[in-house]
Design a protein around this motif. Structure first.
Motif, short mmCIF file in Angstrom:
data_model
loop_
_atom_site.label_atom_id
_atom_site.label_comp_id
_atom_site.label_asym_id
_atom_site.label_seq_id
_atom_site.Cartn_x
_atom_site.Cartn_y
_atom_site.Cartn_z
N TRP A 216 -19.89 27.82 45.75
CA TRP A 216 -18.89 27.77 44.69
C TRP A 216 -17.76 28.72 45.02
O TRP A 216 -17.97 29.82 45.52
CB TRP A 216 -19.51 28.18 43.35
N HIS A 217 -16.56 28.27 44.77
CA HIS A 217 -15.35 29.10 44.88
C HIS A 217 -14.58 28.93 43.58
O HIS A 217 -14.68 27.88 42.91
CB HIS A 217 -14.48 28.65 46.06
N PRO A 218 -13.80 29.94 43.18
CA PRO A 218 -13.09 29.85 41.90
C PRO A 218 -12.28 28.57 41.74
O PRO A 218 -12.20 28.01 40.64
CB PRO A 218 -12.19 31.08 41.91
N GLU A 219 -11.70 28.07 42.82
CA GLU A 219 -10.89 26.85 42.70
C GLU A 219 -11.72 25.61 42.37
O GLU A 219 -11.18 24.58 41.95
CB GLU A 219 -10.04 26.62 43.96
N TYR A 220 -13.04 25.69 42.51
CA TYR A 220 -13.89 24.56 42.15
C TYR A 220 -14.07 24.44 40.64
O TYR A 220 -14.47 23.39 40.14
CB TYR A 220 -15.28 24.68 42.79
N GLY A 221 -13.83 25.53 39.92
CA GLY A 221 -13.94 25.49 38.46
C GLY A 221 -15.40 25.48 37.99
O GLY A 221 -16.33 25.76 38.74
N TYR A 222 -15.55 25.14 36.72
CA TYR A 222 -16.86 25.20 36.06
C TYR A 222 -17.18 23.87 35.40
O TYR A 222 -16.32 23.18 34.91
CB TYR A 222 -16.84 26.27 34.96
N LYS A 223 -18.49 23.56 35.39
CA LYS A 223 -18.94 22.46 34.52
C LYS A 223 -18.82 22.91 33.08
O LYS A 223 -18.38 22.16 32.22
CB LYS A 223 -20.39 22.09 34.83
N SER A 224 -19.26 24.12 32.82
CA SER A 224 -19.08 24.72 31.50
C SER A 224 -19.14 26.23 31.62
O SER A 224 -19.81 26.77 32.49
CB SER A 224 -20.15 24.22 30.52
N TYR A 225 -18.39 26.89 30.76
CA TYR A 225 -18.36 28.34 30.70
C TYR A 225 -18.13 28.68 29.23
O TYR A 225 -17.01 28.95 28.82
CB TYR A 225 -17.26 28.88 31.59
N PRO A 226 -19.20 28.62 28.42
CA PRO A 226 -19.04 28.73 26.97
C PRO A 226 -18.26 29.95 26.49
O PRO A 226 -17.44 29.84 25.59
CB PRO A 226 -20.48 28.75 26.45
N LEU A 227 -18.48 31.11 27.10
CA LEU A 227 -17.79 32.32 26.66
C LEU A 227 -16.28 32.20 26.90
O LEU A 227 -15.48 32.51 26.02
CB LEU A 227 -18.34 33.55 27.37
N LEU A 228 -15.89 31.74 28.07
CA LEU A 228 -14.48 31.56 28.39
C LEU A 228 -13.86 30.48 27.50
O LEU A 228 -12.72 30.61 27.05
CB LEU A 228 -14.30 31.23 29.87
N GLU A 229 -14.62 29.43 27.22
CA GLU A 229 -14.12 28.36 26.35
C GLU A 229 -13.85 28.88 24.94
O GLU A 229 -12.83 28.55 24.32
CB GLU A 229 -15.12 27.20 26.33
N GLU A 230 -14.74 29.72 24.42
CA GLU A 230 -14.51 30.32 23.09
C GLU A 230 -13.31 31.26 23.13
O GLU A 230 -12.53 31.32 22.18
CB GLU A 230 -15.76 31.06 22.61
#
Length: 199
Positions: A77-91
């Motif tokens: 994983w690299h930051p440019e790949y992003g996330y499937k989900s990141y609940p804390l960041l989404e909130e």
């Protein structure tokens, strides 16, 4: 983070909602404050740092978009790949939407900036009173930005709340400005889609 770009995007979303929901001429600022306070509570609940009664005081870890490395032997994983989900960041970016909406509605967006020096100070000194102390101070300043009589004092308190909000995300949880911006863009697109689908 390109603040001017996301302020423009937020204004477009807010204007679309007002137009499509027939809300022209209504004072939506009280609702926006309630929405922000609610989202801040959801962010804190996801962050879990204040739950001294629980064995789980860490937020859920993000689910990464793993991809095969060059030789195909392992996933990475690299930051440019992003996330499937990141609940804390989404909130967190849900809160960001409403911070931006308030700044736009009040005409305070011109003074809005990323307080890099204040964030560096927090990195060096830490949070007085811990994360909960800073969170409560942010909430207090946010409420003062609504309840005080003097307009200049309201604006000053809003900017204090804004700086503390950014410090909580960047220093408290290690979000980068790039992560915040990308998550904002993703959620902004979701919000437009929700309007299109009659959310």
């Amino acid at each position: 983070m390109n603040l001017q770009k996301i302020l423009k995007m937020q204004a477009e979303l807010d204007n679309r909602i007002i137009r499509e929901k027939g809300l022209e001429g209504q004072d939506l600022l009280p609702n926006t404050y309630v929405a922000l306070i609610t989202e801040l509570g959801e962010f804190a609940n996801e962050g879990r740092w204040f739950k001294h009664w629980s064995d789980q005081q860490e937020p859920k870890q993000p689910e990464y978009n793993w991809k095969p490395n060059e030789d195909g032997s392992n996933l990475e994983w690299h930051p440019e790949y992003g996330y499937k989900s990141y609940p804390l960041l989404e909130e967190y970016v849900d809160c960001l939407h409403f911070f931006l909406s308030i700044a736009i509605k009040k005409g305070w967006k011109e003074e809005l900036h990323i307080p890099e020096e204040a964030i560096e100070d927090f990195k060096e000194a830490g949070f007085d009173g811990g994360l909960s102390g800073v969170f409560v101070e942010m909430q207090w300043s946010l409420l003062n930005s609504r309840m005080l009589k003097d307009e200049e004092s309201k604006k000053q308190h809003f900017h204090i709340a804004w700086r503390l909000f950014l410090a909580i995300g960047i220093v408290g949880f290690g979000f980068t400005l790039e992560q915040i911006e990308e998550a904002y863009m993703n959620k902004n697109a979701v919000n437009h889609k929700r309007q299109q689908e009659g959310y």
